[in-house]
Scaffold this motif. Structure first.
Motif, PDB file in Angstrom:
ATOM      1  N   VAL A  89       0.503  11.686  10.021  1.00  0.00           N
ATOM      2  CA  VAL A  89       0.031  11.485   8.648  1.00  0.00           C
ATOM      3  C   VAL A  89      -1.351  12.116   8.543  1.00  0.00           C
ATOM      4  O   VAL A  89      -2.280  11.709   9.241  1.00  0.00           O
ATOM      5  CB  VAL A  89      -0.023  10.003   8.263  1.00  0.00           C
ATOM      6  CG1 VAL A  89      -0.569   9.842   6.842  1.00  0.00           C
ATOM      7  CG2 VAL A  89       1.365   9.382   8.347  1.00  0.00           C
ATOM      8  N   GLN A  90      -1.456  13.119   7.668  1.00  0.00           N
ATOM      9  CA  GLN A  90      -2.704  13.890   7.599  1.00  0.00           C
ATOM     10  C   GLN A  90      -3.550  13.514   6.384  1.00  0.00           C
ATOM     11  O   GLN A  90      -3.043  13.414   5.263  1.00  0.00           O
ATOM     12  CB  GLN A  90      -2.414  15.389   7.542  1.00  0.00           C
ATOM     13  CG  GLN A  90      -3.693  16.211   7.636  1.00  0.00           C
ATOM     14  CD  GLN A  90      -3.487  17.687   7.466  1.00  0.00           C
ATOM     15  OE1 GLN A  90      -3.270  18.165   6.362  1.00  0.00           O
ATOM     16  NE2 GLN A  90      -3.542  18.438   8.571  1.00  0.00           N
ATOM     17  N   PHE A  91      -4.844  13.334   6.636  1.00  0.00           N
ATOM     18  CA  PHE A  91      -5.805  13.052   5.577  1.00  0.00           C
ATOM     19  C   PHE A  91      -6.893  14.118   5.569  1.00  0.00           C
ATOM     20  O   PHE A  91      -7.266  14.653   6.621  1.00  0.00           O
ATOM     21  CB  PHE A  91      -6.487  11.694   5.789  1.00  0.00           C
ATOM     22  CG  PHE A  91      -5.598  10.512   5.539  1.00  0.00           C
ATOM     23  CD1 PHE A  91      -5.319  10.097   4.248  1.00  0.00           C
ATOM     24  CD2 PHE A  91      -5.043   9.804   6.604  1.00  0.00           C
ATOM     25  CE1 PHE A  91      -4.499   8.999   4.011  1.00  0.00           C
ATOM     26  CE2 PHE A  91      -4.226   8.706   6.381  1.00  0.00           C
ATOM     27  CZ  PHE A  91      -3.953   8.307   5.080  1.00  0.00           C
ATOM     28  N   HIS A 106      -5.291   1.984  16.391  1.00  0.00           N
ATOM     29  CA  HIS A 106      -4.404   1.724  17.521  1.00  0.00           C
ATOM     30  C   HIS A 106      -3.297   2.773  17.611  1.00  0.00           C
ATOM     31  O   HIS A 106      -2.327   2.583  18.330  1.00  0.00           O
ATOM     32  CB  HIS A 106      -3.811   0.321  17.427  1.00  0.00           C
ATOM     33  CG  HIS A 106      -4.833  -0.743  17.651  1.00  0.00           C
ATOM     34  ND1 HIS A 106      -5.191  -1.211  18.890  1.00  0.00           N
ATOM     35  CD2 HIS A 106      -5.621  -1.416  16.761  1.00  0.00           C
ATOM     36  CE1 HIS A 106      -6.122  -2.132  18.783  1.00  0.00           C
ATOM     37  NE2 HIS A 106      -6.401  -2.285  17.498  1.00  0.00           N
ATOM     38  N   VAL A 107      -3.430   3.843  16.880  1.00  0.00           N
ATOM     39  CA  VAL A 107      -2.607   5.031  17.087  1.00  0.00           C
ATOM     40  C   VAL A 107      -3.556   6.172  17.384  1.00  0.00           C
ATOM     41  O   VAL A 107      -4.734   6.135  16.992  1.00  0.00           O
ATOM     42  CB  VAL A 107      -1.715   5.374  15.870  1.00  0.00           C
ATOM     43  CG1 VAL A 107      -0.668   4.305  15.656  1.00  0.00           C
ATOM     44  CG2 VAL A 107      -2.554   5.593  14.626  1.00  0.00           C
ATOM     45  N   THR A 143       0.787  -1.224   0.000  1.00  0.00           N
ATOM     46  CA  THR A 143       0.000   0.000   0.000  1.00  0.00           C
ATOM     47  C   THR A 143       0.819   1.274   0.000  1.00  0.00           C
ATOM     48  O   THR A 143       0.300   2.329  -0.287  1.00  0.00           O
ATOM     49  CB  THR A 143      -0.905   0.041   1.243  1.00  0.00           C
ATOM     50  OG1 THR A 143      -0.092  -0.047   2.413  1.00  0.00           O
ATOM     51  CG2 THR A 143      -1.900  -1.100   1.220  1.00  0.00           C
ATOM     52  N   LEU A 144       2.095   1.218   0.356  1.00  0.00           N
ATOM     53  CA  LEU A 144       2.842   2.461   0.440  1.00  0.00           C
ATOM     54  C   LEU A 144       4.330   2.168   0.386  1.00  0.00           C
ATOM     55  O   LEU A 144       4.765   1.033   0.470  1.00  0.00           O
ATOM     56  CB  LEU A 144       2.498   3.234   1.725  1.00  0.00           C
ATOM     57  CG  LEU A 144       2.479   2.424   3.025  1.00  0.00           C
ATOM     58  CD1 LEU A 144       3.840   2.451   3.650  1.00  0.00           C
ATOM     59  CD2 LEU A 144       1.424   2.959   3.953  1.00  0.00           C
ATOM     60  N   ARG A 170      -4.066   1.924   6.550  1.00  0.00           N
ATOM     61  CA  ARG A 170      -2.901   1.653   5.706  1.00  0.00           C
ATOM     62  C   ARG A 170      -1.625   2.289   6.265  1.00  0.00           C
ATOM     63  O   ARG A 170      -0.523   1.797   6.016  1.00  0.00           O
ATOM     64  CB  ARG A 170      -3.149   2.183   4.288  1.00  0.00           C
ATOM     65  CG  ARG A 170      -4.259   1.477   3.521  1.00  0.00           C
ATOM     66  CD  ARG A 170      -4.517   2.165   2.193  1.00  0.00           C
ATOM     67  NE  ARG A 170      -5.638   1.584   1.471  1.00  0.00           N
ATOM     68  CZ  ARG A 170      -5.535   0.618   0.563  1.00  0.00           C
ATOM     69  NH1 ARG A 170      -4.341   0.113   0.268  1.00  0.00           N
ATOM     70  NH2 ARG A 170      -6.595   0.155  -0.063  1.00  0.00           N
ATOM     71  N   VAL A 171      -1.762   3.375   7.011  1.00  0.00           N
ATOM     72  CA  VAL A 171      -0.560   4.094   7.471  1.00  0.00           C
ATOM     73  C   VAL A 171      -0.314   3.974   8.962  1.00  0.00           C
ATOM     74  O   VAL A 171       0.770   4.340   9.432  1.00  0.00           O
ATOM     75  CB  VAL A 171      -0.646   5.592   7.089  1.00  0.00           C
ATOM     76  CG1 VAL A 171      -0.826   5.766   5.590  1.00  0.00           C
ATOM     77  CG2 VAL A 171      -1.754   6.315   7.855  1.00  0.00           C
TER      78      VAL A 171
END
Length: 429
Positions: free
Chosen positions: A150-152, A213-214, A7-8, A166-167
């Motif tokens: 990690v920003q969405f 879980h983060v 995925t990355l 995914r991240v």
């Protein structure tokens, strides 16, 4: 080791790990831009993911929460938010999320010069889920790239959760962008334009807090009325946000040079919440950092536009615009920083549009002295590292040097041998 999952794309340096196929493998010569090679076969990827989980990502696992945040009572959620922040070392100096500008090489450059943590550029959650090329180009990281947000952007909780999952093994917070004020955010129904749809905002935060879980963090802008801002911030905390970054301008105040950020509003948010709060706005040099922390009581500060012009800001360097009587030549300039950035891009490739943008930001004042060199850059449709190093050398040959300055209280010594390594390679080197 450089690792590309299903995925990355991730980059790790572990001494006992075997090399893996990746679109980030370095050639011996400086690369020119090209499309990434075909992805690994699925069974190879699965094997590599499992190996990585048991080796290179062991440090990441130590920071994973035992259970999602909203599984806890209110008081326990607050305690966990602070426990996680403390484990990360309570970072104070943070690279803000910037579309196309806070990518891995730039984050690493800022970290070298004092940044304690950094955000990725804003990632579009739906496109991130649907397009492998987008994932591989827009999100890269490495072992040294921590702590990392990690920003969405999103407006659909399920799509956001799929992207976040995914991240989450590779970051310290999954952040939701509620602050983007640009027209593209209005058209896409995300960012600051969700301030008009608070039930959607709440659902996005709760969805991540109940399943990841983060920790979940959020970045917001203020409302024109302080009471609306405080209600908004409290709603986010109650929904499961573990850390809040507050940009002290409203959605309509897009021009940072025209509108000053409201530190009093940020202070009021900090006083109203029990989770860590970060301040964003008006941070142009280290005096601003110190004043902001003192005036707002916040736990850290973000800088964006100022870092683009001066990635060494957090090391105490400042541009000529902010010279004072006590400042002096810091024995560093933007061309040195550009060379460092380009070398990082050779190691960790990113799209050329990002590189071009940083060249213009870092050398903007230099190009004003020699606009013909800027025009040559603009006319170059296909960039190479040789060409960009040549731009730096040509400016040097023209006698251009615009130093960065330091105050006596913020002096960072740069060894002579390190300065020598920051020279742009020549065609023969």
């Amino acid at each position: 080791m450089i690792f590309k999952s299903k995925t990355l794309t991730l980059c790790f340096s572990t001494p006992n790990s075997r090399p893996l196929i990746s679109n980030l493998l370095m050639a011996q010569t400086r690369p020119v831009h090209s499309d990434p090679p075909p992805p690994l076969q699925q069974h190879e990827q699965q094997q590599e993911v499992e190996e990585e989980k048991s080796s290179s990502l062991s440090d990441t696992a130590a920071f994973r929460l035992e259970s999602p945040t909203l599984c806890l009572t209110g008081e326990a959620r607050i305690e966990r938010a602070w426990s996680h922040w403390n484990k990360l070392g309570r970072p104070k100096l943070i690279v803000a999320p910037m579309v196309d500008n806070s990518e891995l090489p730039f984050r690493l450059l800022c970290r070298k010069y004092g940044a304690d943590a950094a955000y990725t550029p804003m990632l579009h959650s739906r496109i991130f889920n649907e397009t492998e090329k987008y994932r591989n180009e827009e999100f890269t990281t490495c072992k040294e790239d921590r702590p990392l947000f990690v920003q969405f952007c999103a407006n659909d909780p399920d799509i956001l959760l799929d992207a976040a999952r995914r991240v989450e093994p590779y970051c310290d917070y999954v952040d939701i962008n509620f602050g983007c004020p640009q027209r593209i955010a209005r058209r896409g129904n995300y960012g600051a334009f969700l301030m008009d749809k608070l039930p959607v905002v709440k659902s996005l935060v709760e969805k991540l807090a109940m399943n990841l879980h983060v920790p979940v963090s959020c970045k917001i802008r203020v409302f024109p009325k302080l009471e609306d801002t405080l209600s908004y911030a409290k709603m986010l905390e109650d929904a499961g946000c573990s850390l809040l970054a507050v940009h002290g301008r409203t959605r309509d105040e897009k021009d940072g040079k025209k509108f000053r950020a409201d530190w009093n509003a940020i202070k009021a948010v900090k006083n109203a919440l029990r989770i860590p709060v970060l301040a964003n706005g008006n941070v142009r040099h280290m005096d601003d950092v110190e004043n902001c922390l003192e005036e707002t009581g916040c736990d850290g500060v973000l800088s964006a536009e100022s870092l683009l012009e001066n990635p060494a800001l957090f090391a105490g360097f400042r541009t000529a615009e902010w010279i004072e009587e006590s400042t002096k030549d810091g024995n560093l300039d933007q061309a040195h920083l550009l060379v460092e950035y380009l070398k990082l891009c050779e190691k960790y490739p990113v799209p050329w549009r990002m590189i071009r943008s940083h060249v213009h930001k870092l050398l903007g004042e230099w190009f004003r002295i020699h606009p013909s060199i800027r025009e040559e850059l603009n006319a170059q449709s296909i960039l190479t590292f040789e060409f960009l190093y040549g731009i730096v050398n040509r400016l040097r040959e023209q006698g251009v040097r615009i130093p960065l300055y330091q105050k006596d209280t913020h002096v960072t010594e740069i060894p002579a041998d390190e300065l020598a390594s920051l020279q742009a390679p020549t065609a023969s080197s």
